[in-house]
Design a protein around this motif. Structure first.
Motif, PDB file in Angstrom:
ATOM      1  N   ASN A 168     108.093  22.642 -48.764  1.00 51.44           N
ATOM      2  CA  ASN A 168     108.717  23.975 -48.666  1.00 51.44           C
ATOM      3  C   ASN A 168     109.920  24.102 -49.604  1.00 51.44           C
ATOM      4  O   ASN A 168     110.981  24.606 -49.235  1.00 51.44           O
ATOM      5  CB  ASN A 168     109.135  24.271 -47.228  1.00 51.44           C
ATOM      6  N   ARG A 241     100.746  18.591 -46.333  1.00 52.87           N
ATOM      7  CA  ARG A 241     101.529  19.819 -46.242  1.00 52.87           C
ATOM      8  C   ARG A 241     102.641  19.838 -47.277  1.00 52.87           C
ATOM      9  O   ARG A 241     103.542  20.687 -47.232  1.00 52.87           O
ATOM     10  CB  ARG A 241     102.136  19.977 -44.842  1.00 52.87           C
ATOM     11  N   GLY A 282     101.825  30.189 -37.986  1.00 51.37           N
ATOM     12  CA  GLY A 282     103.167  29.668 -37.732  1.00 51.37           C
ATOM     13  C   GLY A 282     103.722  28.876 -38.894  1.00 51.37           C
ATOM     14  O   GLY A 282     103.663  29.300 -40.056  1.00 51.37           O
ATOM     15  N   ASP A 283     104.258  27.694 -38.592  1.00 50.79           N
ATOM     16  CA  ASP A 283     104.873  26.850 -39.624  1.00 50.79           C
ATOM     17  C   ASP A 283     103.865  26.444 -40.695  1.00 50.79           C
ATOM     18  O   ASP A 283     104.215  26.331 -41.885  1.00 50.79           O
ATOM     19  CB  ASP A 283     105.482  25.598 -38.993  1.00 50.79           C
ATOM     20  N   ASN A 284     102.622  26.202 -40.283  1.00 52.29           N
ATOM     21  CA  ASN A 284     101.603  25.809 -41.269  1.00 52.29           C
ATOM     22  C   ASN A 284     101.307  26.935 -42.247  1.00 52.29           C
ATOM     23  O   ASN A 284     100.974  26.683 -43.412  1.00 52.29           O
ATOM     24  CB  ASN A 284     100.310  25.392 -40.568  1.00 52.29           C
ATOM     25  N   ILE A 286     103.581  29.117 -43.272  1.00 51.41           N
ATOM     26  CA  ILE A 286     104.727  29.081 -44.193  1.00 51.41           C
ATOM     27  C   ILE A 286     104.515  27.984 -45.230  1.00 51.41           C
ATOM     28  O   ILE A 286     104.760  28.173 -46.428  1.00 51.41           O
ATOM     29  CB  ILE A 286     106.035  28.857 -43.410  1.00 51.41           C
ATOM     30  N   GLU A 287     104.031  26.826 -44.775  1.00 53.07           N
ATOM     31  CA  GLU A 287     103.740  25.729 -45.708  1.00 53.07           C
ATOM     32  C   GLU A 287     102.700  26.163 -46.726  1.00 53.07           C
ATOM     33  O   GLU A 287     102.831  25.864 -47.929  1.00 53.07           O
ATOM     34  CB  GLU A 287     103.250  24.513 -44.929  1.00 53.07           C
TER      35      GLU A 287
END
Length: 374
Positions: A168, A241, A282-284, A286-287
């Motif tokens: 990120n 990731r 979710g966070d994945n 964004i990744e």
């Protein structure tokens, strides 16, 4: 912004690579085997010689059905005569890079492709059996054979290793003492990439580890790999990731007081992703956005280098006064490397005194054709 950015055609669009001298950039493609959930599917790609062909009527552009590369490697069927094993892949794509590094050239080897297309298998492989080892452990084995021979001849050789992760748009040191979470709790400053007018690109806060032998180097590599960020997605049960960059600094001091130095980069890129097929949230998600954006900038940089080499050759051919083409990239092309941490870290290995090998990894399954083509 959460918006997914599409990457330019790179996996099969080899037009700008055809303009680059094979001495500067060597481009190969590798077709992985069908996965267990794909065995009932029809193939979408085939390989003959060093040409990749689209099977059937899948091509959006009916006139462009075949794509030529420096090396086209078919690893779909181990029983086929043209099967490209891990060892064969190394000899085709990476073995020459050892000589380049020992001669003082910066070198970079990386795989590019859709998530689950075999990038990590090609770069890293598995430690056992030996036949499953990827490019990196084979390269280190070859390199330290040469290093031992140089030491036996009276040269002093030093190797220093870094292993970084770009997650990120933040840099993590995979070889630092303690865990990443411990660093957060202690407010430890994350490594930062800088550009120095004389030293070039360097990472402030990253640890340099002496790599005296093959065993020590492989131990460092395994330790760093155990700390890489992964997650399970619909396309890949162990999906990277983040981008992993392994940098080995090589220095040779000869008995005649000559010094040869180079930097060796191996890059295990996170795969290009489509939120519809990976089904991440979710966070994945964004990744995914950060991964695709950095891969887009990497593709732009390589494309700019291709045009630069082509223009340089044209200027050299057309000049009546013997003027040599300008060295390095234009200021505009140099600026492209600053658009992401990944490209900035790799700028020294992709420009100037450098040799690059790129492998585009592809899925043979018809369900993945759109990603393989784009």
């Amino acid at each position: 912004s959460g918006r997914t950015l599409a990457t330019p055609q790179l996996a099969l669009s080899c037009h700008f690579f055809e303009m680059v001298s094979e001495e500067a950039i060597c481009v190969g493609v590798r077709l992985r085997p069908f996965l267990s959930q794909e065995v009932d599917q029809q193939p979408c790609l085939s390989i003959s010689g060093n040409t990749v062909s689209i099977v059937g009527d899948l091509a959006p552009d009916k006139k462009k059905r075949e794509f030529a590369f420096d090396y086209a490697m078919d690893s779909t069927d181990a029983s086929a005569n043209n099967y490209v094993s891990q060892e064969r892949c190394y000899h085709l794509m990476a073995s020459r890079m050892v000589g380049h590094a020992l001669s003082g050239y910066h070198t970079c080897i990386f795989c590019y492709g859709q998530t689950g297309s075999g990038k990590t298998t090609t770069i890293m492989g598995r430690s056992k059996p030996v036949s499953d080892q990827g490019l990196l452990p084979r390269y280190f084995g070859h390199l330290f054979q040469e290093v031992d021979a140089l030491r036996d001849s009276g040269c002093q050789v030093q190797c220093r290793m870094q292993m970084l992760e770009v997650y990120n748009e933040k840099i993590r040191d995979l070889l630092a003492a303690g865990s990443y979470e411990d660093g957060l709790k202690s407010n430890q400053k994350s490594p930062e990439v800088h550009v120095h007018p004389r030293l070039g690109v360097y990472v402030d806060g990253a640890t340099d580890h002496q790599a005296h032998s093959l065993e020590e180097t492989l131990r460092l590599m395994d330790h760093g790999r155990s700390r890489c960020t992964t997650a399970s997605t619909a396309m890949n049960s162990v999906s990277s990731r983040a981008h992993t960059i392994i940098r080995l600094a090589f220095e040779k001091y000869g008995e005649d007081h000559t010094v040869v130095s180079s930097e060796i980069f191996f890059v295990d890129l996170a795969g290009r992703e489509n939120e519809k097929t990976t089904k991440v949230t979710g966070d994945n998600f964004i990744e995914l956005s950060f991964i695709n954006r950095s891969l887009m900038w990497l593709a732009h940089c390589i494309q700019a280098l291709g045009h630069k080499h082509a223009k340089g050759r044209a200027q050299s051919t057309e000049s009546l006064e013997g003027d040599s083409p300008p060295e390095g990239c234009s200021s505009a092309n140099r600026a492209k490397f600053r658009n992401s941490k990944l490209t900035l870290l790799l700028s020294a290995a992709l420009t100037g005194n450098s040799k690059t090998a790129m492998i585009a990894t592809l899925s043979p399954a018809k369900s993945n054709f759109d990603e393989s083509y784009s």
